[in-house]
Structure formats: C-alpha cells, structure tokens
Design a protein around this motif. Structure first.
Motif, PDB file in Angstrom:
ATOM      1  N   ALA A  27       0.820  -1.222   0.000  1.00  0.00           N
ATOM      2  CA  ALA A  27       0.000   0.000   0.000  1.00  0.00           C
ATOM      3  C   ALA A  27       0.846   1.260   0.000  1.00  0.00           C
ATOM      4  O   ALA A  27       0.328   2.355  -0.253  1.00  0.00           O
ATOM      5  N   TRP A  28       2.151   1.157   0.294  1.00  0.00           N
ATOM      6  CA  TRP A  28       3.023   2.325   0.273  1.00  0.00           C
ATOM      7  C   TRP A  28       3.394   2.746  -1.153  1.00  0.00           C
ATOM      8  O   TRP A  28       3.876   3.865  -1.356  1.00  0.00           O
ATOM      9  N   PHE A  29       3.163   1.923  -2.121  1.00  0.00           N
ATOM     10  CA  PHE A  29       3.610   2.203  -3.485  1.00  0.00           C
ATOM     11  C   PHE A  29       2.435   2.656  -4.341  1.00  0.00           C
ATOM     12  O   PHE A  29       1.271   2.335  -4.055  1.00  0.00           O
ATOM     13  N   PRO A  30       2.709   3.411  -5.423  1.00  0.00           N
ATOM     14  CA  PRO A  30       1.629   3.917  -6.277  1.00  0.00           C
ATOM     15  C   PRO A  30       0.945   2.783  -7.032  1.00  0.00           C
ATOM     16  O   PRO A  30       1.523   1.715  -7.267  1.00  0.00           O
ATOM     17  N   THR A  31      -0.297   3.036  -7.410  1.00  0.00           N
ATOM     18  CA  THR A  31      -1.063   2.079  -8.199  1.00  0.00           C
ATOM     19  C   THR A  31      -1.244   2.610  -9.607  1.00  0.00           C
ATOM     20  O   THR A  31      -1.355   3.826  -9.822  1.00  0.00           O
ATOM     21  N   ILE A  32      -1.236   1.721 -10.556  1.00  0.00           N
ATOM     22  CA  ILE A  32      -1.424   2.064 -11.964  1.00  0.00           C
ATOM     23  C   ILE A  32      -2.673   1.351 -12.447  1.00  0.00           C
ATOM     24  O   ILE A  32      -2.815   0.144 -12.265  1.00  0.00           O
ATOM     25  N   GLN A  33      -3.568   2.103 -13.069  1.00  0.00           N
ATOM     26  CA  GLN A  33      -4.782   1.522 -13.618  1.00  0.00           C
ATOM     27  C   GLN A  33      -4.913   1.903 -15.074  1.00  0.00           C
ATOM     28  O   GLN A  33      -4.802   3.083 -15.429  1.00  0.00           O
ATOM     29  N   LEU A  34      -5.106   0.940 -15.928  1.00  0.00           N
ATOM     30  CA  LEU A  34      -5.298   1.148 -17.363  1.00  0.00           C
ATOM     31  C   LEU A  34      -6.767   0.938 -17.684  1.00  0.00           C
ATOM     32  O   LEU A  34      -7.352  -0.080 -17.321  1.00  0.00           O
ATOM     33  N   THR A  35      -7.376   1.919 -18.350  1.00  0.00           N
ATOM     34  CA  THR A  35      -8.788   1.833 -18.708  1.00  0.00           C
ATOM     35  C   THR A  35      -8.959   2.091 -20.192  1.00  0.00           C
ATOM     36  O   THR A  35      -8.202   2.856 -20.809  1.00  0.00           O
ATOM     37  N   ALA A  36      -9.946   1.457 -20.771  1.00  0.00           N
ATOM     38  CA  ALA A  36     -10.288   1.651 -22.181  1.00  0.00           C
ATOM     39  C   ALA A  36     -11.772   1.408 -22.352  1.00  0.00           C
ATOM     40  O   ALA A  36     -12.357   0.560 -21.673  1.00  0.00           O
ATOM     41  N   SER A  37     -12.360   2.190 -23.231  1.00  0.00           N
ATOM     42  CA  SER A  37     -13.781   2.004 -23.532  1.00  0.00           C
ATOM     43  C   SER A  37     -14.019   2.377 -24.983  1.00  0.00           C
ATOM     44  O   SER A  37     -13.286   3.177 -25.576  1.00  0.00           O
ATOM     45  N   GLY A  38     -15.039   1.807 -25.564  1.00  0.00           N
ATOM     46  CA  GLY A  38     -15.388   2.094 -26.953  1.00  0.00           C
ATOM     47  C   GLY A  38     -16.792   1.633 -27.243  1.00  0.00           C
ATOM     48  O   GLY A  38     -17.295   0.708 -26.601  1.00  0.00           O
ATOM     49  N   GLY A  39     -17.429   2.312 -28.220  1.00  0.00           N
ATOM     50  CA  GLY A  39     -18.780   1.930 -28.560  1.00  0.00           C
ATOM     51  C   GLY A  39     -19.402   2.896 -29.535  1.00  0.00           C
ATOM     52  O   GLY A  39     -18.689   3.612 -30.273  1.00  0.00           O
ATOM     53  N   TYR A  40     -20.710   2.929 -29.508  1.00  0.00           N
ATOM     54  CA  TYR A  40     -21.460   3.758 -30.446  1.00  0.00           C
ATOM     55  C   TYR A  40     -22.558   4.470 -29.676  1.00  0.00           C
ATOM     56  O   TYR A  40     -23.150   3.923 -28.747  1.00  0.00           O
ATOM     57  N   GLN A  41     -22.830   5.731 -30.118  1.00  0.00           N
ATOM     58  CA  GLN A  41     -23.871   6.522 -29.477  1.00  0.00           C
ATOM     59  C   GLN A  41     -24.563   7.345 -30.540  1.00  0.00           C
ATOM     60  O   GLN A  41     -23.909   7.987 -31.378  1.00  0.00           O
ATOM     61  N   GLY A  42     -25.907   7.312 -30.555  1.00  0.00           N
ATOM     62  CA  GLY A  42     -26.666   8.048 -31.551  1.00  0.00           C
ATOM     63  C   GLY A  42     -28.087   8.261 -31.116  1.00  0.00           C
ATOM     64  O   GLY A  42     -28.471   7.929 -29.988  1.00  0.00           O
ATOM     65  N   SER A  43     -28.887   8.774 -32.056  1.00  0.00           N
ATOM     66  CA  SER A  43     -30.280   9.090 -31.743  1.00  0.00           C
ATOM     67  C   SER A  43     -31.247   8.007 -32.172  1.00  0.00           C
ATOM     68  O   SER A  43     -32.437   8.113 -31.906  1.00  0.00           O
ATOM     69  N   SER A  44     -30.750   6.952 -32.808  1.00  0.00           N
ATOM     70  CA  SER A  44     -31.631   5.856 -33.208  1.00  0.00           C
ATOM     71  C   SER A  44     -30.795   4.609 -33.438  1.00  0.00           C
ATOM     72  O   SER A  44     -29.575   4.683 -33.643  1.00  0.00           O
TER      73      SER A  44
END
Length: 490
Positions: free
Chosen positions: A321-338
């Motif tokens: 717990a004394w050391f830094p944490t590294i987190q890798l995140t990624a997201s992808g997709g589609y967004q629209g009105s229909s």
C-alpha cells in the motif's frame, strides 16, 4: 508511431516492475523438536514443519471391531460438525479464486437508451417573446459501449493476497481434517466406554444378587440368634450401595448411547446399540519406532503453520500500500439518436488512458496496517509453536498413561486369576463341609469385583490408546501398528 525498440523497452520495464513483489519471504518458524519421546521407550523421528496432512486410511480398523468401523464411517458421513468444517473449507477455496481474479482485467458491456423533452413542449413558442425559435420535440439517445480496466499487480499485492487466501484455505482444510480426526476418536472412545459399561452392568448385577443373598442369610441368622442386628444392617447397606452403583452405571450407559447417536448424526430416540456378549478389548501395540510423518499427520499443526504463512503474506499486502497504483482503462462503442444507423463511423466513441495514483498523506494509516500485519504474524507464529508444544505434551501424556495402564491391566489380571483360584478352593471346602455358604458367597463376590476391575483396566487401556493415536495424527501412526493386543500374555 512507436518504434519496436521503444515498445520492447516498455515491455521489459513492465516485466521488471511486475517482478517487484514486496513483503518478507516466508520461512516456517524454527522449532526444536525432540528426536524421541521419553515415555514407553518409543523413538519418534524428527519432522519438518509445514508438511501436508497425511491420511493413510481408516486407522480405527486396528481395533478389530466391525461394528465400531461402521459407526465411525457413519459419523464421518453424517456428523454436522464435520459438514460445517468442510463447508468452511469450500468457502475458503472459493475465496482463493476471488483473490486470484483480481490479477485479471475486468471487462464490461453496457447498453442504454433514453427519451427526453423540454418542459415547455406544450407551450406555443409563437406566443412567448424570445421563444420563437424553440422547437417542440423529443430527444432520443441510444448507446452501446464496452469497457475494460486493469490494475497491473506491479508490487505483488494481488499475489500476496492470493498466497494468503491459499494458505487460509489450506488451514481450513486441515481444520476439517482435525474435526474428522476428533469425531472419529470421540466415537471410538464413546463406543468402548459403552462396551465397558455393558460388562460393568452384568457384573454389578451379579454383585447385587450376591449382596442380596448375603442379606438374606444375615437376616435368617439373626432370626435364629446366630447374628446381631448390626450384621443385618451392614448387609442391607452393602446391598443398597451395590444397587446404587448399578443404577449409576445404567444412567451412564444410556447417556453414552445418546452421545454416540448425536456423533453419528442421529436423534437419540432413533439410535440403539445392543450389548455384545463376550466382548474383548483390543489395544494396538506401540511400535519401537514411528515414522517421521507422525506429528506431520496432526492436522491442527498443519493448520497452525498455514495460518503463519497467511499472516506472512498479509504483511506483504500491507507493505504494498506504500507504493503507487497504476490503472489502465479503455472504452469504446457507439452513441446516436436511433438504432437504425447506430453502428456507423459517425457515431463511434472511444477513450483510452492510464491512471497513476499515490497516497501522499494518510495520517499513519498505512504504517498502522503494516504494524498490525506484523503483529498478526508474530501471533500466528506463537500459536504455531504453542500447537507443536501442546502436541508433544499430549503424546508424552498419552504414552505415559498407556504405559502405566498396561501395567495396571496386568496386575488386575493377576488379581483375577488368584481370586478365581481362591473361589475354586472355597467351593471345594464347602463341598467337604469345612466352609460355610456365606464364605462361598463372599469369595464369589470378591471374584465378581476382581473380574469387573480387570475388565475396566482393559477398557481404560484401549481408550488410552485411542487418545495416543489421535494425538499422533491418527492415520499415519495407526497404520504402522501391528494389529492385536499390547502384550502376548493377555
């Protein structure tokens, strides 16, 4: 574009960081175990701590009783305490999988949709100054998005947590084995005590009959003036005392049968154990030497050592717990009105990025957690040493008891043999007219008492051997023992 050397350097750096597991290396606590035990002249080889629990099979078969074998098997299959311990073990095994899963990326998929409108959609914009351009409509939003996150175990926190969970699961499994060993030992001891009480009840009943005959002869002699009333009172007291002893033995027998029923997972009302005529107690012989895995077979010692290993790993978790944490995140997709044209390039969305977090000040919380973990290790190590010392004491005590009870059994056997000779001589004297009927009754009574004492000594020796093999771990010790009685002179 990232060149190949740069990518290779990054991978090498990540591998180096992944190898930086913090926390102390585990070594089982050092113990000075004796090369031999002093009682009964038995040599027990030195063992190494932390070895796996040994299970060589149904060690209780050394007592040569099929009815006992069936009861032990029944208790191991139906005893609720064993079921509970094994359920706890399965729970601990599942916790290992949960801890191990933290090292893998988390993947998710979300689908959402919404429809919304403004609060003035029922108002005519033309009638309100400044709102002439407001349109009355409903907004639709549809999104399909996948996301992934991963926190690399750079400092080994997840690995240490997995090690701790695995050691805890091992300890839980050893505890389940200890429960099985304890239940088996208790079933055997309870069964042998019932057989002892069956013999006692038969001999106590005989004593009551003899005391009743002595009372009757005393009363008849008093009526003829050949005995005082004090003799009558003394005879009545001896009869009542023998009757009380018989009643007490009946209570003990019934309660022991009830206890055996519960051990076998049955209600007392649905269980019964009939007396067995001519029952003979068998005590497995103590060998001159025992293998090095005898104490290793004690599951409570194995459980205590695994708790030490788990506590050691928790120190590493706290230090990470004394050391830094590294987190890798990624997201992808589609967004629209229909949904009609949702999966097309104009509606595509994505994000990618790392996150580095380090705690700069926590008021000493991490330092306190590390101190707690180290104290927990010290406590577990002390508990392990105490478990080993207690095991050594139990073995010494049981060896001593078995040694002395064997001598007591031999003495009581000699007493019975001499008393049988005295009784035969007294009967011969009575037939020759040189001894009274009361003399014969008195010697018959002494012979019944000697027979009961001899049977009790055999039973106590057999039950002491049960304690010894439970103290030695049960399976490994008993399977190395020659079947039969402790001595050939029995």
């Amino acid at each position: 574009m990232i060149h190949a050397p740069v990518r290779l350097a990054g991978l090498v750096m990540l591998a180096c960081l992944a190898a930086c597991t913090v926390g102390p290396a585990y070594r089982p606590p050092a113990l000075e175990t004796p090369a031999s035990f002093k009682d009964a002249g038995v040599t027990w080889n030195r063992v190494t701590p932390g070895a796996a629990v040994v299970d060589d099979g149904p060690w209780w078969k050394a007592y040569g009783d099929p009815a006992l074998n069936a009861l032990v098997a029944r208790s191991l299959a139906a005893n609720p305490a064993i079921e509970q311990a094994e359920a706890n073990w399965r729970q601990a095994l599942a916790a290992v999988g949960e801890a191990r899963a933290a090292a893998w990326p988390a993947l998710g998929l979300g689908v959402s949709g919404s429809r919304s409108s403004n609060a003035l959609r029922q108002v005519d914009p033309a009638g309100l100054p400044g709102l002439e351009g407001l349109t009355d409509g409903v907004t639709t939003r549809v999104a399909v998005q996948a996301n992934a996150s991963w926190e690399p175990d750079v400092w080994g926190s997840v690995r240490q947590q997995t090690i701790a969970a695995g050691a805890t699961a091992d300890a839980s499994g050893a505890t389940a084995s200890a429960q099985r060993l304890s239940i088996a030992g208790t079933v055997i001891s309870t069964y042998l005590s019932i057989r002892q009480l069956d013999i006692d009840l038969e001999l106590l009943g005989r004593q009551v009959a003899l005391y009743r005959a002595l009372r009757d002869t005393s009363e008849a002699a008093h009526a003829l003036g050949g005995a005082s009333f004090d003799d009558v009172l003394a005879a009545r007291n001896r009869l009542d005392q023998a009757t009380t002893a018989l009643t007490t033995a009946r209570i003990s027998r019934e309660q022991a049968e009830h206890a055996l029923a519960v051990l076998c997972g049955s209600a007392p009302a649905a269980f019964s154990l009939e007396p067995q005529a001519g029952y003979r107690f068998v005590t497995p012989a103590v060998p001159a030497t025992l293998p090095s895995d005898v104490l290793r077979a004690r599951p409570d010692i194995a459980a205590a050592e695994r708790q030490v290993a788990a506590a050691n790993a928790q120190v590493g978790v706290a230090q990470a717990a004394w050391f830094p944490t590294i987190q890798l995140t990624a997201s992808g997709g589609y967004q629209g009105s229909s949904l009609a044209h949702l999966f097309s390039a104009p509606h595509e969305i994505w994000s990618l990025g790392p996150q580095l977090a380090v705690t700069l000040f926590d008021g000493g919380a991490r330092r306190s957690r590390v101190a707690q973990a180290k104290a927990g290790y010290d406590s577990a190590a002390a508990g392990y040493r105490q478990a080993v010392l207690a095991a050594m004491q139990e073995v010494e005590d049981d060896l001593s008891a078995l040694n002395h009870l064997g001598e007591q059994r031999r003495i009581q056997g000699d007493v019975l043999a001499r008393q049988a000779t005295l009784l035969a001589n007294r009967r011969a004297q009575h037939a020759a007219g040189t001894a009274s009927a009361n003399d014969v009754l008195a010697d018959e009574l002494s012979e019944a008492v000697a027979r009961k004492n001899a049977a009790d000594a055999q039973a106590q020796e057999a039950m002491a051997s049960v304690k010894l093999w439970v103290a030695a771990g049960g399976a490994t010790a008993a399977t190395k023992i020659a079947r039969g009685r402790l001595d050939t002179d029995r």
